[in-house]
Write a protein that holds these residues in place. Structure first.
Motif, short mmCIF file in Angstrom:
data_model
loop_
_atom_site.label_atom_id
_atom_site.label_comp_id
_atom_site.label_asym_id
_atom_site.label_seq_id
_atom_site.Cartn_x
_atom_site.Cartn_y
_atom_site.Cartn_z
N PHE A 167 0.86 -1.19 0.00
CA PHE A 167 0.00 0.00 0.00
C PHE A 167 0.89 1.24 0.00
CE2 PHE A 167 0.78 -0.75 4.48
CZ PHE A 167 0.79 0.50 5.09
N MET A 168 0.49 2.23 -0.75
CA MET A 168 1.32 3.43 -0.92
C MET A 168 0.82 4.55 -0.03
SD MET A 168 -0.45 6.04 -2.42
CE MET A 168 -1.60 6.50 -3.70
N SER A 169 1.70 5.53 0.17
CA SER A 169 1.31 6.75 0.86
C SER A 169 2.14 7.90 0.31
CB SER A 169 1.52 6.63 2.37
OG SER A 169 2.89 6.85 2.70
N ALA A 170 1.76 9.12 0.72
CA ALA A 170 2.46 10.31 0.26
C ALA A 170 3.72 10.58 1.07
CB ALA A 170 1.54 11.51 0.35
N VAL A 194 4.74 1.42 1.17
CA VAL A 194 5.66 2.01 0.20
C VAL A 194 5.46 3.52 0.20
CG1 VAL A 194 6.49 2.00 -2.18
CG2 VAL A 194 5.47 -0.08 -1.22
N PRO A 195 6.36 4.28 0.85
CA PRO A 195 6.20 5.74 0.89
C PRO A 195 6.77 6.41 -0.35
CG PRO A 195 8.08 5.10 2.22
CD PRO A 195 7.49 3.82 1.67
N PHE A 196 6.15 7.52 -0.76
CA PHE A 196 6.63 8.30 -1.88
C PHE A 196 6.80 9.75 -1.44
CE2 PHE A 196 4.69 4.63 -3.85
CZ PHE A 196 5.53 4.34 -4.92
N LYS A 197 7.37 10.56 -2.31
CA LYS A 197 7.58 11.97 -2.01
C LYS A 197 6.40 12.79 -2.52
CE LYS A 197 12.63 11.66 -2.20
NZ LYS A 197 13.87 12.12 -2.88
N GLY A 198 5.29 12.67 -1.83
CA GLY A 198 4.12 13.44 -2.20
C GLY A 198 3.02 12.60 -2.81
N THR A 199 1.82 13.16 -2.80
CA THR A 199 0.63 12.46 -3.29
C THR A 199 0.72 12.17 -4.79
OG1 THR A 199 -0.72 13.52 -1.59
CG2 THR A 199 -1.87 12.57 -3.47
#
Length: 332
Positions: A167-170, A194-199
Motif C-alpha cells: 500500500f502506498m502513501s504520500a 511504500v512511501p513516496f515523495k508526495g501524493t
C-alpha cells in the motif's frame, strides 16, 4: 538636614527605578493595543503541502474568506517537505503576533511530528488551535487492472500471502500510511508500506499498477475513479458514504476502523486571545456561507464547525490516538 538628604536620595532612587517597574504594564498595554488592532498588515497563511492539492485549495479558499471578513490580505505560503512538518516547525518558531498562521493538517500536525520530526516541535504545546475547517473521508482504492475485486477478497488474499500486498502513501507519517497500518492491525494481515515523495508521485505508482492499493482521501483519488483508472473497494468512514451507498465501509468488516484527513486553522503558541477570538468568529461565520460549503464539497471536504475549545480537545485526542497506533505498529 540628614533627613532632607535621605529623602532626596530615596526620591531619586525611586525615580530611576520607575521606568523598570513600569515597563511591564506599558508593554502589556502596547501588546493589547496591537492585538486589538490586528490585522494591520498582510498575514502569512502557511500550508505544508504543494500548490494544487486539497490542503492548498482549502488554504486559498479560507484565505480569501478571511480577507473579506478582516479587511487585510492573507497570503498563502506553501512550505512543503517532510510530510508538512517543515511548515509546522516554522510556524511553531514564529512570533505569536497573528501574522503567521497555518492550515493545520492531520499529517503535519498530529501524525508526522511523532515519526518524521521527533523532538523538533511539540504537536500540542507549540500551537494555538483556532478552529476545525473540514474533514475529508478516506477510501480504499486499487488499480482497475488489479485482481482484487472486493474487501473480503483482499483480506483473504492478505492472510494467505503475508507480506505480498503493498500500500502506498504520500510519505512517512502521512495519514494514508497510518490508515494502512491500522487496517493491517485490525485485519490481522501483513502488508508492505511504500512511501513516496508526495501524493502525485504516490498516485502515479498506483496508476501504473506498481503498488496494490491506497487508503487515501477522496479528494486525491476520485478523479481517477471517475476516469476509470482506479476502483473503490471500501470507504474508511464509519458508515457508507451518501454519494456511494453501495460501497461498503471497512468498519462493517472491521468494527471501529476509521480513517480521514482533517484541516484546521492554527497559529503559534501564546497567540493573544483577542486575535484568536477574531479568527474563531470569522471561521465560524464563513462555515455558514453556502458558497463556502459548496466549494469545500468540490474539494471533497465536509465542513465541520468547531469552537476553539472544541478544536483544542479534538486535536489533543487525535495526537493521543495516533500515538497509540504509532507505538503499536512500532513506527517510531
Amino acid at each position: 538636614m540628614a533627613s532632607s538628604v535621605w529623602t532626596r536620595r530615596n526620591f531619586l532612587r525611586a525615580m530611576s527605578a520607575a521606568p523598570i517597574a513600569g515597563a511591564a504594564p506599558f508593554g502589556w498595554i502596547a501588546t493589547a493595543h496591537a492585538a486589538d488592532n490586528w490585522p494591520s498588515k498582510p498575514v502569512r497563511l502557511m500550508v505544508g503541502f504543494p500548490p494544487g492539492g486539497g490542503a492548498d485549495g482549502i488554504a486559498r479558499l479560507v484565505g480569501r474568506k478571511l480577507e473579506m471578513a478582516l479587511g487585510q490580505s492573507f497570503v498563502v505560503d506553501n512550505k512543503n517537505g517532510a510530510t508538512g512538518t517543515i511548515c509546522s516547525a516554522e510556524v511553531a518558531r514564529s512570533a505569536p503576533d497573528g501574522y503567521t498562521l497555518q492550515i493545520a493538517h492531520i499529517s503535519s500536525n498530529a501524525i508526522a511530528p511523532m515519526i518524521v520530526a521527533k523532538g523538533r516541535f511539540d504537536p500540542i504545546k507549540d500551537f494555538t488551535p483556532i478552529g476545525l475547517i473540514g474533514i475529508t473521508p478516506h477510501v480504499l482504492a486499487v488499480n482497475t487492472k488489479s485482481h482484487l475485486q472486493s474487501l473480503d477478497q483482499l483480506i483473504k488474499y492478505g492472510k494467505a500471502n503475508p507480506g505480498k500486498l503493498t500500500f502506498m502513501s504520500a510519505g512517512l507519517g502521512s495519514s494514508p500510511q497510518l490508515a494502512g497500518e491500522e487496517f493491517k492491525r485490525k485485519a490481522g494481515i501483513d502488508m508492505l508500506h511504500v512511501p513516496f515523495k508526495g501524493t502525485g508521485e504516490a498516485l502515479n505508482a498506483l496508476l501504473a499498477n506498481e503498488v496494490d492499493m491506497t487508503f487515501s482521501s477522496t479528494g486525491s483519488v476520485m478523479q481517477h475513479v471517475q476516469s476509470g483508472r482506479l476502483r473503490l473497494l471500501a470507504t474508511c468512514s464509519p458508515k457508507r458514504l451518501p454519494s456511494f451507498p453501495k460501497l461498503p465501509a471497512i468498519a462493517e468488516t472491521l468494527p471501529g476502523y476509521e480513517a480521514y484527513t482533517w484541516y484546521g486553522l492554527a497559529g503559534p503558541a501564546r497567540l493573544p486571545a483577542p486575535i484568536v477570538a477574531k479568527l474563531e468568529k470569522a471561521l465560524l461565520d464563513m462555515q455558514k456561507q453556502p458558497d463556502f460549503i459548496k466549494r469545500m464539497s468540490e474539494l471533497d471536504a465536509d465542513v465541520k464547525p468547531m469552537t476553539t475549545a472544541q478544536f483544542s480537545e479534538f486535536w489533543k485526542a487525535e495526537v493521543t490516538k495516533y500515538q497509540t497506533i504509532i507505538r503499536t505498529a512500532k513506527l517510531a
